[in-house]
Design an enzyme around this catalytic site. Structure first.
Site, short mmCIF file in Angstrom:
data_model
loop_
_atom_site.label_atom_id
_atom_site.label_comp_id
_atom_site.label_asym_id
_atom_site.label_seq_id
_atom_site.Cartn_x
_atom_site.Cartn_y
_atom_site.Cartn_z
N ASN A 129 0.86 -1.18 0.00
CA ASN A 129 0.00 0.00 0.00
C ASN A 129 0.89 1.22 0.00
OD1 ASN A 129 -1.74 2.07 0.57
ND2 ASN A 129 -2.51 1.22 2.47
N CYS A 132 -1.74 5.23 0.92
CA CYS A 132 -2.73 5.60 1.93
C CYS A 132 -2.75 7.11 2.12
CB CYS A 132 -2.45 4.93 3.27
SG CYS A 132 -3.69 5.38 4.50
N ASN A 193 -6.24 3.25 -5.33
CA ASN A 193 -6.65 3.53 -3.96
C ASN A 193 -7.61 4.73 -4.01
OD1 ASN A 193 -6.69 3.79 -1.09
ND2 ASN A 193 -4.60 2.99 -1.00
N THR A 194 -7.96 5.26 -2.86
CA THR A 194 -8.97 6.33 -2.81
C THR A 194 -8.43 7.65 -3.35
OG1 THR A 194 -8.28 6.79 -0.55
CG2 THR A 194 -10.21 5.38 -0.85
N GLY A 245 -12.29 0.40 -7.87
CA GLY A 245 -12.89 1.72 -7.81
C GLY A 245 -14.36 1.69 -8.17
#
Lengths: 303, 297
Positions: A129, A132, A193-194, A245
């Site tokens: 990751n 983040c 990721n976001t 997503g």
């Protein structure tokens, strides 16, 4: 169906099917296991795991937006020791491959966590990751291609496990980081990721979530953005891609496979539709049968 | 933020049993409009109804069309196992609840439950004080029903800003020993807050259950704690609290609540959906709880 639904992500990691559940939306799999069957899943990608336990951010941590949600959990997790010692033996009993999502504040932490998990039975792979948005420095590796490559190289030296790198979309050109982690020795890429987002309370004249007020946006709202990122990556790298997503239906999953993904992860939809992954998988199988697919790659957009 | 392995939230407070939850396609059987924005909505959901216990909640998927995206958590207000129905008492104040108010009998939505940990029920009968502020009345009709069924004497203390926000009498079960009404504007019952006169009541019951806005619950807790410390009551106090909630079953980690560790002001972070929504009041860190919003709206 005559087609084999399995998907290979490299270095011997073969998922029984393309439908996985995204890190941070499925814990370590134990809650879902209590609520219903999980054996149908292609993979479980665990909650982001750090060297030491992390308590996470003080509340409030989430807020709803239009067709989406913001989160700022802050990597709450029990630490790698608990994961390796207590959780992995339970995963050994599962037919579903479990990929541990690894987070860290610096190269040393990533390396130590990956090293600890390397020879642990029950861990099928690692997902780095590097994206983040909710801890300081968490995204630095994901926005700088040189640092991203150096990190992957460092981790590659300490583990033979399949290595997936999860990219942040909060960059000018995601393909630069994609190419860098490919050069660094990653086996697959998961994206995205976001997105960095914010919600404002006009009444209070400040963001709803604490600190800087920024948080990670997920859910159906980001699907068109994430699809574009996956399609761009497909043209830039050779590695297997895992699309993430806003996936909440078979149609959504198919769109990612057309855009160039080899597998997908369902994220936020797990929160409001805990049975969604089984529905998406059976929908994909039905589609493959109806359209006489020989491989998921038959779906891929090529022009 | 890094902390060594202290007692975890589940070790400290236990956690909900997720194996009982069912995601059931429920059919709306009635929407009873009450005063103002208040209403009670009922669903035919026999599998959820059969498992529901007082204080537990369900997650309602208001719309499959992604707006609002997340489910809305509501405590079971009334349950009829023979008819297979569950009822929820709410106010149309946010995007989720306003949409629910527009449902018609025959409409179908997903209802996931039971979730969370509910109220503990007495093993031998005694006297309970049930204390609700405004919408906090929601979980109590079901609790009363079960308490009265066990031979418990129930004192019902219902407070609100005004009479228009009181829980309607006709939805209460029969057999309530005594009913006390408080309104801040004095429009019905005694004028004032539910916390006024509490010490006397606390002295004559074995159990106190409270639900309402977090500031009200904090005031109840403080009153109770000082009565316990003074030796004036040995009653237990359980509170049902709210937090902005995502999934309801412990994976999104969104509904963090500050717990109190024994002998330590700042305990671990728990989850409202797994350790709560009902907790013994002394297990919460009230100062921190008051500094967070109650729900998504």
């Amino acid at each position: 169906m005559t087609m084999d639904p399995a998907v290979s992500l490299g270095r011997g990691l073969v998922l029984p099917n393309p439908v996985g559940v995204a890190s941070g939306t499925f814990g370590y799999g134990f809650e879902a296991e209590r609520m219903g069957p999980i054996a149908h899943l292609g993979a479980v990608y665990s909650k982001g795991t750090t060297l030491l336990p992390r308590e996470g951010n003080r509340p409030p941590r989430i807020s709803e937006t239009s067709a989406g949600m913001l989160n700022s959990i802050g990597l709450q997790n029990p630490g790698v020791e608990v994961v390796a010692r207590d959780y992995a033996p339970r995963w050994r009993e599962w037919s579903v491959p479990v990929v541990v999502n690894v987070a860290g504040a610096g190269i040393t932490e990533y390396v130590e966590v990956c090293e600890r998990l390397s020879d642990v039975a029950g861990v099928a792979g690692l997902e780095l990751n590097i994206s983040c948005p909710n801890i300081s420095h968490g995204m630095d590796f994901g926005t700088d291609p040189k640092r991203a490559k150096a990190l992957v190289e460092a981790v590659r030296r300490v583990t033979e496990l399949p290595l997936i790198v999860k990219l942040t979309p909060n960059v000018t050109d995601i393909t630069e980081v994609g190419r860098a982690v490919e050069d660094g020795g990653a086996d697959a890429i998961s994206a995205v990721n976001t997105y960095l987002g914010m919600k404002i309370s006009v009444k209070e004249r400040k963001p709803v979530l604490p600190g800087m007020g920024t948080a990670g946006l997920s859910g159906p709202a980001i699907k068109p953005l994430a699809l574009a990122a996956v399609a761009k990556l497909r043209r830039a790298v050779e590695l297997p891609l895992i699309g993430i997503g806003g996936i909440g239906s078979t149609e959504d999953a198919l769109e990612y496979l057309v855009a160039g993904a080899d597998a997908i992860q369902i994220g936020t939809a797990n929160f409001y539709r805990p049975g969604v992954s089984a529905e998406v998988l059976s929908g994909l199988i039905q589609f493959a049968t109806d359209n006489s697919l020989q491989s998921w790659r038959d779906l891929r957009w090529s022009d | 933020m890094i902390r060594s392995a202290v007692k975890s939230a589940s070790e400290l407070c236990g956690q909900s049993d997720l194996s009982r939850a069912v995601d059931e396609f429920a059919t709306c059987t009635s929407v009873e409009l009450l005063q103002g924005t208040l209403f009670e909505i009922r669903f035919h959901a026999p599998r959820v109804a059969a498992a529901a216990a007082p204080g537990e909640f369900a997650q309602l998927l208001v719309d499959e069309g992604q707006v609002p995206l997340l489910r809305r958590p509501f405590s079971f207000s009334r349950v009829d196992i023979s008819e297979g129905t569950v009822s929820f008492y709410l106010a149309a104040v946010g995007r989720g609840s306003s949409r629910l108010r527009l449902l018609h009998p025959g409409d179908r939505i997903r209802v996931l439950g039971p979730l969370g940990r509910g109220f503990s029920l007495p093993s031998s009968p005694g006297r309970s004080l049930l204390l609700a502020g405004g919408l906090g009345a929601a979980p109590f009709p079901l609790l009363m029903d079960q308490l009265i069924g066990r031979g418990e004497e129930v004192i019902w203390l219902n407070g609100s800003r005004s009479s228009s926000e009181l829980y309607p009498d006709h939805l209460l079960p029969s057999g309530i020993q005594s009913r006390l009404i408080r309104t801040q504007d004095g429009s019905k019952g005694d004028p004032g807050l539910v916390t006024e006169g509490l010490p006397e009541l606390m002295g004559v019951v074995q159990r106190i259950y409270a639900c309402g806005p977090n500031p009200m619950l904090a005031a109840v807790y403080r009153s109770w704690a000082s009565e316990v410390a003074a030796g004036h009551t040995a009653a237990s106090l359980e509170v049902s609290i709210e937090a902005p909630m995502g999934c309801g079953f412990g994976t999104c980690l969104g509904c963090a609540i500050p717990l109190a560790a024994e002998g330590d002001e700042s305990g671990p972070i728990g989850l409202c959906c797994r350790q709560g929504p009902v907790l013994p009041a002394q297990q919460l860190n009230w100062d921190q709880l008051l500094n967070q919003p109650a729900h998504l709206g």
